[in-house]
Write a protein that holds these residues in place. Structure first.
Motif, PDB file in Angstrom:
ATOM      1  N   ILE A  89      11.438  -6.148  -1.968  1.00 55.12           N
ATOM      2  CA  ILE A  89      12.088  -5.041  -1.267  1.00 55.12           C
ATOM      3  C   ILE A  89      11.093  -4.464  -0.274  1.00 55.12           C
ATOM      4  CG2 ILE A  89      13.149  -2.773  -1.517  1.00 55.12           C
ATOM      5  CD1 ILE A  89      13.991  -3.593  -4.323  1.00 55.12           C
ATOM      6  N   GLN A  90      11.462  -4.437   0.989  1.00 55.83           N
ATOM      7  CA  GLN A  90      10.607  -3.884   2.030  1.00 55.83           C
ATOM      8  C   GLN A  90      11.221  -2.589   2.553  1.00 55.83           C
ATOM      9  OE1 GLN A  90       9.697  -6.691   5.095  1.00 55.83           O
ATOM     10  NE2 GLN A  90       8.747  -8.176   3.704  1.00 55.83           N
TER      11      GLN A  90
ATOM     12  N   GLY B 102       5.435   1.998  -0.896  1.00 59.63           N
ATOM     13  CA  GLY B 102       4.821   2.688  -2.019  1.00 59.63           C
ATOM     14  C   GLY B 102       5.455   2.302  -3.334  1.00 59.63           C
ATOM     15  N   ASN B 103       4.906   2.842  -4.420  1.00 58.82           N
ATOM     16  CA  ASN B 103       5.415   2.644  -5.768  1.00 58.82           C
ATOM     17  C   ASN B 103       6.204   3.890  -6.179  1.00 58.82           C
ATOM     18  OD1 ASN B 103       4.178   0.037  -6.451  1.00 58.82           O
ATOM     19  ND2 ASN B 103       2.248   1.156  -6.267  1.00 58.82           N
TER      20      ASN B 103
ATOM     21  N   PHE C 170       9.799   1.008  -9.178  1.00 55.71           N
ATOM     22  CA  PHE C 170      10.399   0.550  -7.929  1.00 55.71           C
ATOM     23  C   PHE C 170       9.299   0.432  -6.887  1.00 55.71           C
ATOM     24  CE2 PHE C 170      12.770   1.105  -4.009  1.00 55.71           C
ATOM     25  CZ  PHE C 170      13.912   0.349  -4.237  1.00 55.71           C
ATOM     26  N   LYS C 171       9.002  -0.790  -6.453  1.00 58.72           N
ATOM     27  CA  LYS C 171       7.918  -1.024  -5.510  1.00 58.72           C
ATOM     28  C   LYS C 171       8.485  -1.469  -4.165  1.00 58.72           C
ATOM     29  CE  LYS C 171       3.358  -3.079  -5.054  1.00 58.72           C
ATOM     30  NZ  LYS C 171       2.299  -3.862  -5.731  1.00 58.72           N
ATOM     31  N   VAL C 172       8.110  -0.742  -3.120  1.00 54.01           N
ATOM     32  CA  VAL C 172       8.563  -1.039  -1.767  1.00 54.01           C
ATOM     33  C   VAL C 172       7.377  -1.559  -0.963  1.00 54.01           C
ATOM     34  CG1 VAL C 172       9.633  -0.135   0.320  1.00 54.01           C
ATOM     35  CG2 VAL C 172      10.323   0.752  -1.915  1.00 54.01           C
ATOM     36  N   LEU C 173       7.545  -2.719  -0.340  1.00 53.58           N
ATOM     37  CA  LEU C 173       6.484  -3.339   0.444  1.00 53.58           C
ATOM     38  C   LEU C 173       6.577  -2.921   1.908  1.00 53.58           C
ATOM     39  CD1 LEU C 173       6.741  -6.948  -1.003  1.00 53.58           C
ATOM     40  CD2 LEU C 173       5.242  -5.088  -1.772  1.00 53.58           C
ATOM     41  N   LYS C 174       5.485  -3.071   2.591  1.00 50.92           N
ATOM     42  CA  LYS C 174       5.456  -2.772   4.011  1.00 50.92           C
ATOM     43  C   LYS C 174       6.225  -3.847   4.765  1.00 50.92           C
ATOM     44  CE  LYS C 174       2.313  -1.728   7.828  1.00 50.92           C
ATOM     45  NZ  LYS C 174       0.890  -1.631   8.253  1.00 50.92           N
ATOM     46  N   ARG C 175       6.973  -3.412   5.758  1.00 52.64           N
ATOM     47  CA  ARG C 175       7.766  -4.373   6.511  1.00 52.64           C
ATOM     48  C   ARG C 175       6.845  -5.266   7.334  1.00 52.64           C
ATOM     49  NH1 ARG C 175      12.534  -5.900   7.722  1.00 52.64           N
ATOM     50  NH2 ARG C 175      13.467  -4.339   6.370  1.00 52.64           N
TER      51      ARG C 175
ATOM     52  N   THR D 249       9.265 -11.936   7.875  1.00 54.22           N
ATOM     53  CA  THR D 249       8.648 -12.559   6.712  1.00 54.22           C
ATOM     54  C   THR D 249       8.485 -11.534   5.617  1.00 54.22           C
ATOM     55  OG1 THR D 249       6.458 -12.080   7.616  1.00 54.22           O
ATOM     56  CG2 THR D 249       7.435 -14.223   8.123  1.00 54.22           C
ATOM     57  N   ARG D 250       8.466 -12.010   4.404  1.00 52.01           N
ATOM     58  CA  ARG D 250       8.382 -11.141   3.236  1.00 52.01           C
ATOM     59  C   ARG D 250       7.055 -11.360   2.532  1.00 52.01           C
ATOM     60  NH1 ARG D 250      12.464  -7.309   3.199  1.00 52.01           N
ATOM     61  NH2 ARG D 250      14.274  -8.228   4.168  1.00 52.01           N
ATOM     62  N   GLY D 251       6.440 -10.252   2.142  1.00 52.95           N
ATOM     63  CA  GLY D 251       5.217 -10.350   1.362  1.00 52.95           C
ATOM     64  C   GLY D 251       5.532 -10.470  -0.105  1.00 52.95           C
ATOM     65  N   ALA D 252       4.600 -10.966  -0.859  1.00 55.97           N
ATOM     66  CA  ALA D 252       4.802 -11.127  -2.293  1.00 55.97           C
ATOM     67  C   ALA D 252       4.657  -9.790  -2.986  1.00 55.97           C
ATOM     68  CB  ALA D 252       3.789 -12.124  -2.857  1.00 55.97           C
ATOM     69  N   VAL D 253       5.327  -9.661  -4.117  1.00 55.21           N
ATOM     70  CA  VAL D 253       5.250  -8.452  -4.926  1.00 55.21           C
ATOM     71  C   VAL D 253       4.220  -8.689  -6.006  1.00 55.21           C
ATOM     72  CG1 VAL D 253       6.525  -6.879  -6.390  1.00 55.21           C
ATOM     73  CG2 VAL D 253       7.662  -7.950  -4.461  1.00 55.21           C
ATOM     74  N   LEU D 254       3.149  -7.930  -5.973  1.00 55.02           N
ATOM     75  CA  LEU D 254       2.084  -8.084  -6.957  1.00 55.02           C
ATOM     76  C   LEU D 254       1.955  -6.799  -7.755  1.00 55.02           C
ATOM     77  CD1 LEU D 254      -0.616  -9.816  -4.724  1.00 55.02           C
ATOM     78  CD2 LEU D 254       1.007 -10.896  -6.304  1.00 55.02           C
ATOM     79  N   ASP D 255       2.108  -6.920  -9.031  1.00 52.82           N
ATOM     80  CA  ASP D 255       1.975  -5.763  -9.907  1.00 52.82           C
ATOM     81  C   ASP D 255       1.703  -6.288 -11.305  1.00 52.82           C
ATOM     82  OD1 ASP D 255       3.868  -2.653 -10.253  1.00 52.82           O
ATOM     83  OD2 ASP D 255       1.846  -3.248 -10.854  1.00 52.82           O
TER      84      ASP D 255
END
Length: 684
Positions: A466-467, A580-581, A604-609, A614-620
């Motif tokens: 999710i961006q 942000g988280n 709920f983690k939102v990634l930078k656009r 392209t989509r970045g990976a979700v790391l947590d």
């Protein structure tokens, strides 16, 4: 004249046809609905609910349930239709066909001599010189003489034999099926036809339109006045505590229209003394507080005192006039509370988010009104965040019983609910002193209470992670289970004098920032509507994701099975916030029961656009679902943390909550609870 009489005779048939077109299908539909109603009882069977009389199947109630305005109107219309059928069937005035041979009593094609002979015989019988009867004279002139003339005149006879009429070929005639007096335009009744046309075609639709527009301009589709919605919107505040929700609720325009009588002054004074402890008056300045209370608008004073009479169960001593106002207030309360809830959660900021704190307060007030439990009983005591309020909704349970049960280390309602029935019966009989019948009533109510579970996912359709700025789809299944096996049920509410269906509010919210990201009302009463809605939603979702027809049909079948098994689908969309988280909480709040609310924490983690889509990976750390959301559902026996604690609490806790909100605005918010602690360690 004959044509006019013919069309006038058709008027009853015309009216009967117009009435039958809508009445017959409506009657069939109504009978089918009545036949398809389930005979299974879905209301509480405890003694308190039985004594309340709401569900008693007396002869009077059976008659009153059938004798509704719509049923009586339908019956009256059927009586009118039966009378019309009888009238049409037995009407003597029939359209007569002119047949001169039949009138003279001759066979068709008779000779002229036979015609003259028969005419002379009938003249002796009906001629005015021989028979002074006026009816005989009329018959002779209109029938016998006319028939003789038609048969003795060569042209007239030829026309009759060729075309069936002495005047020759007849053209096609049309008429209007109206009574004869309306067609007599030569006399005064000519204006009646004009008035009838103007009245039916112009005035009647105009009156219906005026009534509809005047009502729709005053009321919403939920039969709540527009002025009430404006008032609720104006007085709704983000920091509105549950203790202040009552002040907003009683300002409804419906309650301002309640009549104020001088005869109510003394009963209201007595009621004030009984409920004074629930009015949040400052005891240090009690005289000034009382004077300030009575200076309010009389309708506000009456409404608040009568609502408090319901909460404290002090309504038995109300006067007849006050009892009527009391029932009027309670009857409209669920609709007003629903609209007040909507005013709390509708979008208020740029992100389209509502307010959590007043929404929880509205639900708490609704629960207390339905169960007739004082708001002060929700104050945290003995380790229970909801106080003793959930205990008080059970039959035969009062504060004394709660204190006795607490001595056996049963301090929360959830602990009592989770006990084995035999163990609970021993506790209530031996410790609390309840009889076996009273314990059975408690068990019946506990079996009626809903137990909720939540299954929630959030994702961006067709994408990984999710961006910021994405349209996020929330997909939640809410499942209900009861000890008696019912799915749809009416709540145990012996002190609420009207039928009340359970409603649940699903909220996705950030309890620290006090924002509601998504909300939806959920009901378990109509299974057919739930099946239709879930099937349509799942089918559209699968088709949008490019699934094959076989996969779509399989997903729809699974959704239908879930709905029939006691689940309801909640699905919606919202825009992802900035990077942000986010530690969100999903609430499922019941507007009728105390102690049945459930919540689930979501990381709920939102990634930078990123560029070029392209989509970045979700790391947590920890198990993360494919859609970037981690779900941690609280156990049923876990106590609510401070975020959902009933806000009938000390001022220091409110101050601490406001500090936490200010810290969250600066990016340094500190939440409580295991799920929040683990997420904060992940952020580090």
């Amino acid at each position: 004249m004959a044509a006019s009489e013919e069309t006038s005779a058709l008027f009853p048939i015309f009216i009967l046809t117009i009435m039958a077109i809508p009445i017959i299908p409506y009657t069939i539909t109504k009978l089918c609905r009545a036949a398809s109603k389930k005979s299974k009882s879905i209301h509480c069977q405890c003694n308190d609910c039985s004594k309340s009389g709401k569900y008693r199947k007396s002869i009077f109630k059976r008659i009153s349930s059938v004798s509704t305005y719509s049923n009586l109107t339908l019956l009256l219309l059927w009586v009118v239709m039966i009378i019309l059928v009888y009238y049409i069937k037995n009407k003597n005035t029939e359209v007569e066909v002119f047949d001169p041979f039949s009138i003279l009593g001759l066979e068709p094609g008779a000779a002229e001599s036979a015609i003259k002979k028969k005419y002379r015989r009938l003249s002796i019988q009906y001629h005015p010189d021989k028979n002074p009867d006026p009816e005989a004279h009329k018959y002779f002139v209109e029938h016998i003489a006319k028939a003789y003339q038609a048969l003795t005149d060569p042209v007239a006879r030829e026309n009759y034999e060729k075309y069936g009429h002495p005047d020759g070929r007849q053209g096609f005639q049309m008429g209007i099926a109206l009574p004869q007096f309306l067609l007599n335009i030569d006399g005064a009744s000519g204006g009646i036809l004009l008035l009838w046309i103007v009245g039916v075609c112009i005035l009647l639709p105009l009156v219906v339109a005026v009534v509809y527009l005047s009502r729709s301009s005053k009321y919403t589709g939920n039969y709540v006045m527009h002025q009430t919605l404006s008032t609720y919107y104006y007085f709704m505040k983000p920091s509105l505590a549950p203790s202040k929700v009552m002040d907003v609720f009683t300002k409804a325009a419906e309650y301002m229209e309640i009549p104020v009588r001088r005869t109510d002054d003394e009963p209201l004074q007595k009621l004030f003394m009984l409920v004074r402890s629930e009015l949040n008056l400052d005891l240090k300045n009690i005289k000034q507080e009382q004077a300030k209370f009575w200076k309010q608008h009389p309708a506000l004073v009456k409404t608040e005192l009568l609502v408090q009479a319901q909460l404290t169960r002090e309504f038995a001593t109300l006067s007849p006039s006050l009892a009527s106002d009391f029932r009027r207030i309670l009857e409209t309360a669920p609709r007003l509370l629903e609209e007040l809830m909507k005013m709390a959660v509708i979008p208020r900021n740029a992100q389209g988010q509502g307010w959590l704190r007043p929404a929880i307060g509205v639900v708490e007030l609704s629960q207390c009104i339905i169960q007739a439990v004082p708001l002060s009983a929700r104050k945290t005591t003995g380790g229970s965040p909801e106080g003793i309020a959930p205990f008080l909704q059970l039959p035969h349970i009062n504060e004394t019983v709660v204190k006795k049960v607490a001595r056996k280390k049963v301090r929360t309602f959830q602990e009592l609910y989770d006990m084995d029935s035999q163990e609970r019966a021993e506790l209530l009989t031996q410790t609390a002193g309840l009889s076996s019948d009273e314990v059975q009533d408690v068990e019946i109510v506990l079996d009626m209470m809903p137990s909720l579970t939540l299954d929630i996912t959030c994702e961006t359709e067709g994408e990984e992670g999710i961006q910021e700025g994405d349209i996020v789809t929330i997909h939640a299944w809410i499942n209900v289970k009861r000890g008696n096996g019912l799915i749809a049920a009416l709540p145990h509410a012996p002190y609420y004098p009207f039928h009340k269906e359970e409603n649940f509010w699903f909220l996705l919210a950030d309890s620290v920032s006090n924002n509601v990201w998504f909300f939806q009302k959920v009901s378990f009463m109509d299974e057919g509507a739930a099946v239709t809605a879930a099937s349509k939603t799942i089918a559209e979702s699968k088709e949008g994701s490019g699934a094959s027809p076989k996969e779509t049909s399989r997903a729809v079948a699974e959704a239908v099975d879930k709905v029939k098994g006691g689940s309801r689908l909640v699905m919606g969309k919202f825009q992802a916030p900035s990077e942000g988280n986010y530690n969100l909480t999903c609430y499922c709040l019941c507007d009728s029961w105390l102690g049945c609310d459930r919540k689930t924490n979501l990381k709920f983690k939102v990634l930078k656009r990123t560029r070029a889509g392209t989509r970045g990976a979700v790391l947590d750390e920890g198990p993360i679902m494919e859609d970037g959301v981690e779900e941690e559902e609280d156990n049923e026996d876990e106590e609510y943390d401070d975020d959902y604690e009933s806000e009938y609490s000390e001022d220091e806790e409110d101050d601490q909550n406001s500090k936490n909100k200010n810290q969250a605005a600066n990016g340094t918010g500190n939440k409580k609870g295991k799920a929040v602690e683990s997420s904060s360690s992940d952020e580090e």
